[in-house]
Design a protein around this motif. Structure first.
Motif, mmCIF file in Angstrom:
data_model
loop_
_atom_site.group_PDB
_atom_site.id
_atom_site.type_symbol
_atom_site.label_atom_id
_atom_site.label_comp_id
_atom_site.label_asym_id
_atom_site.label_seq_id
_atom_site.Cartn_x
_atom_site.Cartn_y
_atom_site.Cartn_z
ATOM 1 N N ALA A 144 0.824 -1.202 0.000
ATOM 2 C CA ALA A 144 0.000 0.000 0.000
ATOM 3 C C ALA A 144 0.858 1.251 0.000
ATOM 4 O O ALA A 144 0.541 2.241 -0.639
ATOM 5 C CB ALA A 144 -0.926 -0.008 1.218
ATOM 6 N N GLY A 145 1.974 1.216 0.730
ATOM 7 C CA GLY A 145 2.850 2.371 0.794
ATOM 8 C C GLY A 145 3.410 2.768 -0.545
ATOM 9 O O GLY A 145 3.853 3.901 -0.737
ATOM 10 N N ASP A 146 3.429 1.855 -1.524
ATOM 11 C CA ASP A 146 3.928 2.172 -2.860
ATOM 12 C C ASP A 146 3.037 3.164 -3.590
ATOM 13 O O ASP A 146 3.416 3.662 -4.653
ATOM 14 C CB ASP A 146 4.053 0.903 -3.699
ATOM 15 N N LEU A 147 1.862 3.442 -3.061
ATOM 16 C CA LEU A 147 0.975 4.431 -3.676
ATOM 17 C C LEU A 147 1.331 5.845 -3.248
ATOM 18 O O LEU A 147 0.802 6.806 -3.804
ATOM 19 C CB LEU A 147 -0.481 4.149 -3.301
ATOM 20 N N ASP A 148 2.191 5.973 -2.244
ATOM 21 C CA ASP A 148 2.565 7.310 -1.785
ATOM 22 C C ASP A 148 3.135 8.147 -2.920
ATOM 23 O O ASP A 148 3.881 7.635 -3.775
ATOM 24 C CB ASP A 148 3.630 7.207 -0.677
ATOM 25 N N GLY A 149 2.778 9.421 -2.917
ATOM 26 C CA GLY A 149 3.387 10.341 -3.854
ATOM 27 C C GLY A 149 2.443 10.831 -4.933
ATOM 28 O O GLY A 149 1.232 10.664 -4.868
ATOM 29 N N VAL A 150 3.053 11.423 -5.949
ATOM 30 C CA VAL A 150 2.313 12.061 -7.029
ATOM 31 C C VAL A 150 2.365 11.195 -8.271
ATOM 32 O O VAL A 150 3.420 10.670 -8.643
ATOM 33 C CB VAL A 150 2.920 13.451 -7.354
ATOM 34 N N PRO A 152 -1.809 5.778 8.672
ATOM 35 C CA PRO A 152 -2.970 5.462 9.512
ATOM 36 C C PRO A 152 -4.215 6.249 9.108
ATOM 37 O O PRO A 152 -5.333 5.752 9.209
ATOM 38 C CB PRO A 152 -2.487 5.856 10.921
ATOM 39 N N SER A 153 -4.025 7.485 8.668
ATOM 40 C CA SER A 153 -5.144 8.311 8.191
ATOM 41 C C SER A 153 -4.813 8.803 6.781
ATOM 42 O O SER A 153 -4.390 9.946 6.590
ATOM 43 C CB SER A 153 -5.372 9.500 9.123
ATOM 44 N N PRO A 154 -4.987 7.935 5.795
ATOM 45 C CA PRO A 154 -4.572 8.294 4.432
ATOM 46 C C PRO A 154 -5.376 9.465 3.883
ATOM 47 O O PRO A 154 -6.533 9.680 4.247
ATOM 48 C CB PRO A 154 -4.831 7.016 3.635
ATOM 49 N N SER A 155 -4.768 10.213 2.994
ATOM 50 C CA SER A 155 -5.426 11.345 2.344
ATOM 51 C C SER A 155 -4.919 11.475 0.922
ATOM 52 O O SER A 155 -3.926 10.849 0.545
ATOM 53 C CB SER A 155 -5.160 12.645 3.118
ATOM 54 N N GLY A 156 -5.616 12.264 0.135
ATOM 55 C CA GLY A 156 -5.185 12.447 -1.241
ATOM 56 C C GLY A 156 -6.065 13.416 -1.991
ATOM 57 O O GLY A 156 -7.094 13.873 -1.489
ATOM 58 N N MET A 206 -9.502 18.165 -6.173
ATOM 59 C CA MET A 206 -10.638 17.694 -5.388
ATOM 60 C C MET A 206 -10.147 16.716 -4.329
ATOM 61 O O MET A 206 -9.440 15.757 -4.641
ATOM 62 C CB MET A 206 -11.652 17.013 -6.302
ATOM 63 N N PRO A 207 -10.486 16.944 -3.080
ATOM 64 C CA PRO A 207 -10.017 16.041 -2.018
ATOM 65 C C PRO A 207 -10.643 14.661 -2.135
ATOM 66 O O PRO A 207 -11.801 14.511 -2.511
ATOM 67 C CB PRO A 207 -10.466 16.744 -0.732
ATOM 68 N N MET A 208 -9.848 13.648 -1.847
ATOM 69 C CA MET A 208 -10.357 12.280 -1.820
ATOM 70 C C MET A 208 -11.166 12.085 -0.546
ATOM 71 O O MET A 208 -10.712 12.422 0.545
ATOM 72 C CB MET A 208 -9.205 11.285 -1.865
ATOM 73 N N ARG A 209 -12.352 11.536 -0.702
ATOM 74 C CA ARG A 209 -13.231 11.265 0.434
ATOM 75 C C ARG A 209 -13.205 9.777 0.741
ATOM 76 O O ARG A 209 -13.140 8.937 -0.159
ATOM 77 C CB ARG A 209 -14.670 11.683 0.108
ATOM 78 N N ASN A 210 -13.280 9.460 2.020
ATOM 79 C CA ASN A 210 -13.349 8.056 2.457
ATOM 80 C C ASN A 210 -12.227 7.214 1.840
ATOM 81 O O ASN A 210 -12.447 6.101 1.383
ATOM 82 C CB ASN A 210 -14.707 7.451 2.097
ATOM 83 N N LEU A 211 -11.037 7.761 1.840
ATOM 84 C CA LEU A 211 -9.900 7.049 1.273
ATOM 85 C C LEU A 211 -9.570 5.831 2.137
ATOM 86 O O LEU A 211 -9.370 5.938 3.346
ATOM 87 C CB LEU A 211 -8.689 7.981 1.181
#
Length: 502
Positions: free
Chosen positions: A23-29, A50-54, A64-69
């Motif tokens: 999952a951590g491989d999704l970090d970034g742009v 622990p509290s992902p965002s995007g 647009m902010p990601m909801r319920n990520l």
């Protein structure tokens, strides 16, 4: 407006599948490559933990902010709200392919299948969407003194959509004069979405190649005793995907005034991604209202934000002259009736200088019967709505001209008292509406919503009027049998008897 290239609003649900990656491989742009211009996806960014965002960044709606990520195993899922709750969520997937990601999904009518690569900080800054907040200090602007009766004219959208050009507009102006529409009060020639080109090096908006000389077109229209209207949006994109006024409000207002424009329709469109709360929506319309007034040119200001945020209660305060009360009309009885009977706005909001706008007319476009078009015009007239015909004036029949220029109907719509009519009562499939007029007379409309003709018998007492000395009917389409106690009439299928009593 819902139009070509338009997303009136959408909630995106996106699933990002990364194969066997952590999952951590999704970090970034992640920078998106070639993609459809709508919604113009630029990049997406995910911060796992622990509290992902995007966020998902597009040309139309910004970041647009990601909801319920949620990140579970090798899949991240999230939803994105662009400010319009009417459309349901769309599910997307972004699948890890080697060093990149494949983004696949549907937004309303648009299918997106694009590759994305890991983005650098330089790319992130280059692709970031610059937020241009509206003035958040709300204030009451002074009235521009225009539209003392509901504006009347022609608008290009219903018949032509974006298939409109300089030549056609000049021909329409000539037809308005030759047909008698101008002399009946139809004076605005409004070019809706599709005229906009690109901005020059100084940010000045240019018309596109179909409109080589907008100032010259304005002079042509003015020389015929008519006025010119244009269209824009507070968002980055218009409903059809053309350039909006986002970040250039004052500049655009000056440009339009310099061309000689007399009317601006301001359509929320992609602006709903930025201006979501009632305060934000009002603020962005206030910004344009102030900019138009600052030009010093009299310009009618038409607010098109689909009746959101109780616009009738503040439309005048942003120097608005009319404000839409619903979504867009279609050339069908069901669409017209849904708006005309039930979405006319609050009568107390309407009056000289500011009007509930039930949308443009479909009369003459062929989707309704003559009786249904009479109902269309009668509903708009009874509710003191603007009359913007949307047909091809160059080819309209004498019957269409007669519908649009009926003197009784127009006198009711343009009555200087400016009191919007109301439904008095329903009796089965018959609806009776009344509207007080400036000289003490009463406008009465008896509508038949049934699929067959109906007979109506009404007393003066239940209409709340004394037996009138004179009873004038519009179009003389249905004979009226009058007596000392009331009147009888046969009302055709989906038709109307429109009367002036007094």
């Amino acid at each position: 407006m819902r139009r070509y290239g338009v997303l009136a609003g959408v909630t995106l649900a996106v699933a990002v599948a990364v194969g066997a990656a952590r999952a951590g491989d999704l970090d970034g742009v992640w920078v998106v490559g070639t993609t459809p211009s709508f919604p113009g996806v630029r990049m997406f960014e995910i911060h796992a933990g622990p509290s992902p965002s995007g966020t998902l960044t597009t040309d139309w709606y910004g970041a647009m902010p990601m909801r319920n990520l949620r990140i579970t195993g090798d899949v991240a899922s999230f939803e994105i709200d662009n400010g319009n709750p009417r459309l349901q969520a769309h599910t997307w997937t972004a699948t890890r392919q080697g060093d990149g990601v494949r983004l696949v999904g549907d937004i309303w009518y648009q299918h997106v299948d694009a590759s994305a690569h890991a983005g650098s900080e330089t790319e992130r800054h280059a692709l970031a969407f610059t937020l241009q907040p509206p003035p958040m200090v709300l204030r009451a602007l002074s009235s521009n003194g225009l539209a003392r009766t509901p504006p009347m004219g022609w608008s290009s959208w219903n018949k032509f959509a974006t298939r409109i050009d300089d030549v056609a507009v000049r021909q329409i102006a000539d037809a308005m004069v030759a047909s008698g529409l101008r002399d009946a009060g139809y004076v605005y020639v409004n070019i809706d979405d599709g005229w906009q080109g690109a901005r020059d090096a100084n940010g000045v908006l240019q018309p596109n190649a179909k409109f080589p000389d907008m100032a010259g077109l304005a002079r042509y229209v003015h020389a015929r005793g008519l006025k010119l209207g244009l269209y824009s949006s507070p968002g980055p994109k218009s409903c059809a995907g053309y350039v909006g006024s986002y970040g250039h409000v004052v500049q655009d207002a000056r440009t339009w005034a310099g061309w000689g424009v007399d009317y601006i329709k301001y359509d929320l469109c992609s602006g709903e991604g930025f201006y979501r709360s009632p305060t934000e929506i009002r603020a962005t319309y206030q910004e344009m209202g102030a900019a138009l007034q600052a030009t010093g040119r009299p310009i009618v200001f038409s607010l098109c934000e689909y009746g959101r945020a109780d616009v009738g209660s503040w439309g005048r305060l942003v120097a608005g002259n009319l404000w839409r009360t619903s979504g867009d009309i279609k050339d069908s009885y069901d669409s017209m009736a849904a708006i005309g009977f039930d979405k006319g706005g609050k009568p107390e909001d309407a009056g000289p200088g500011g009007w509930n706008d039930l949308d443009m007319l479909e009369v003459g476009n062929g989707g309704m019967t003559a009786d249904e078009y009479r109902t269309h015009l009668s509903l708009w007239a009874m509710q003191a709505a603007p009359l913007m015909t949307g047909n091809d004036l160059r080819t309209m029949t004498p019957e269409t001209v007669a519908l649009l220029t009926d003197k009784t109907m127009l006198a009711i719509d343009q009555d200087p008292l400016g009191r919007q009519g109301r439904r008095l009562f329903k009796r089965g499939d018959l609806e009776v509406w009344t509207r007080p007029l400036a000289d003490g007379a009463m406008a009465v409309a008896v509508f038949n919503r049934a699929a067959q003709p109906l007979d109506a018998e009404l007393s003066w007492e239940e209409l709340g009027v004394a037996a009138p000395a004179r009873l004038t009917g519009a179009w003389t389409a249905a004979p009226v049998e009058r007596s000392a106690s009331g009147f009888k009439a046969s009302v055709p299928t989906h038709g109307v008897v429109l009367l002036r009593a007094g």
